[in-house]
Scaffold this motif. Structure first.
Motif, short mmCIF file in Angstrom:
data_model
loop_
_atom_site.label_atom_id
_atom_site.label_comp_id
_atom_site.label_asym_id
_atom_site.label_seq_id
_atom_site.Cartn_x
_atom_site.Cartn_y
_atom_site.Cartn_z
N ARG A 74 6.42 -8.76 -44.47
CA ARG A 74 4.98 -9.05 -44.43
C ARG A 74 4.65 -9.98 -43.27
O ARG A 74 3.61 -9.82 -42.60
N LEU A 75 5.52 -10.96 -43.02
CA LEU A 75 5.28 -11.91 -41.94
C LEU A 75 5.39 -11.25 -40.57
O LEU A 75 4.48 -11.33 -39.75
N TYR A 76 6.52 -10.59 -40.34
CA TYR A 76 6.76 -10.04 -39.00
C TYR A 76 6.01 -8.73 -38.74
O TYR A 76 5.41 -8.56 -37.68
N LEU A 77 6.07 -7.82 -39.71
CA LEU A 77 5.46 -6.50 -39.52
C LEU A 77 3.98 -6.48 -39.89
O LEU A 77 3.18 -5.76 -39.29
N GLY A 78 3.61 -7.27 -40.92
CA GLY A 78 2.23 -7.26 -41.39
C GLY A 78 1.33 -8.27 -40.71
O GLY A 78 0.12 -8.05 -40.59
N ARG A 79 1.92 -9.39 -40.27
CA ARG A 79 1.10 -10.45 -39.67
C ARG A 79 1.25 -10.50 -38.15
O ARG A 79 0.27 -10.40 -37.42
N PHE A 80 2.49 -10.65 -37.68
CA PHE A 80 2.69 -10.82 -36.24
C PHE A 80 2.38 -9.57 -35.44
O PHE A 80 1.69 -9.63 -34.42
#
Length: 254
Positions: A74-80
């Motif tokens: 979620r952090l790398y693929l969904g946010r960044f």
């Protein structure tokens, strides 16, 4: 003769342990360096694949805690990825996001399957003037300094990131420098959790810190000569001439 053989066996066993430890330290150092190189070019799929699938895996970033492999993605693929490269895996023209990884101090735990390490990052980021009208960040260039206090796990003979804790220490615009920066000017702190924030963390942390706050990010290791941890009061940062007891509490790695 038998005593000499026994002594030689002990020496060989000790050497084998040293070789294994040194090999593990080298693999973890390479793992962290590879993390930085992938992150430089927004190769977020490759970044997430560096993490363990353990349900205890997590990332702590900008005041939020992302739990499990789902939280990591979620952090790398969904946010960044959507914010920096419009959701693709890889760089976009004119966007800089270098993450040099430096000063690694690695300690392998007695189990041989877990380790802790401290690294420093000195990031250079921004957009080229030629893309200021097409990239959502506009025209911007900034510096960032931060510290990692990470944990790693060896799964099926392969070292992976287990718990990544990144403490951004300072942000600064290229033009004005760090003395003039405003908190949250470049990367805002998390305030909402998932699923209210679809790309938010599972938990909001209490340890929010950014320059001019200069509290020490605690060390996972003890002093190499005294064997002692740094005192909590010495990790705090009172104002000049002020009593340390009146300053913000020490940070923790817990």
């Amino acid at each position: 003769m038998s005593s000499e053989v026994a002594e030689l066996k002990k020496i060989v066993e000790a050497l084998q342990k040293d070789v294994t430890r040194l090999s593990d330290e080298s693999e973890i150092r390479k793992l962290q360096y590879k993390y930085g190189y992938y992150l430089d070019k927004c190769l977020y799929k490759e970044v997430t694949q560096l993490y363990s699938n353990s349900p205890e895996t997590c990332v702590e970033f900008i005041g939020g805690k992302y739990k499990g492999k789902a939280g990591v993605e979620r952090l790398y693929l969904g946010r960044f990825a959507p914010r920096f490269v419009e959701g693709r895996n890889g760089p976009v023209h004119g966007f800089l996001l270098d993450h040099p990884q430096m000063q690694g101090i690695i300690d392998i735990e007695p189990s041989g399957t877990h380790a802790k390490a401290r690294f420093r990052a000195l990031m250079q980021a921004g957009t080229h003037k030629s893309v200021q009208d097409t990239h959502p960040r506009g025209f911007v260039q900034w510096w960032e300094g931060g510290l990692y206090e990470n944990q790693y796990i060896k799964e099926d003979g392969v070292w992976k990131i287990f718990k990544l804790k990144y403490f951004p220490f300072w942000h600064a615009s290229f033009e004005k420098g760090w003395a003039n920066k405003e908190i949250g000017e470049f990367v805002p702190f998390d305030t909402k959790t998932f699923p209210e924030d679809q790309t938010g963390p599972d938990e909001i942390g209490e340890q929010v810190m950014l320059w001019p706050d200069t509290r020490v990010v605690p060390f996972h290791y003890t002093h190499p000569v005294t064997g002692q941890q740094v005192r909590d009061d010495d990790l705090r940062a009172p104002g000049w001439g002020e009593d340390v007891k009146d300053s913000k509490p020490a940070l923790s790695l817990g």
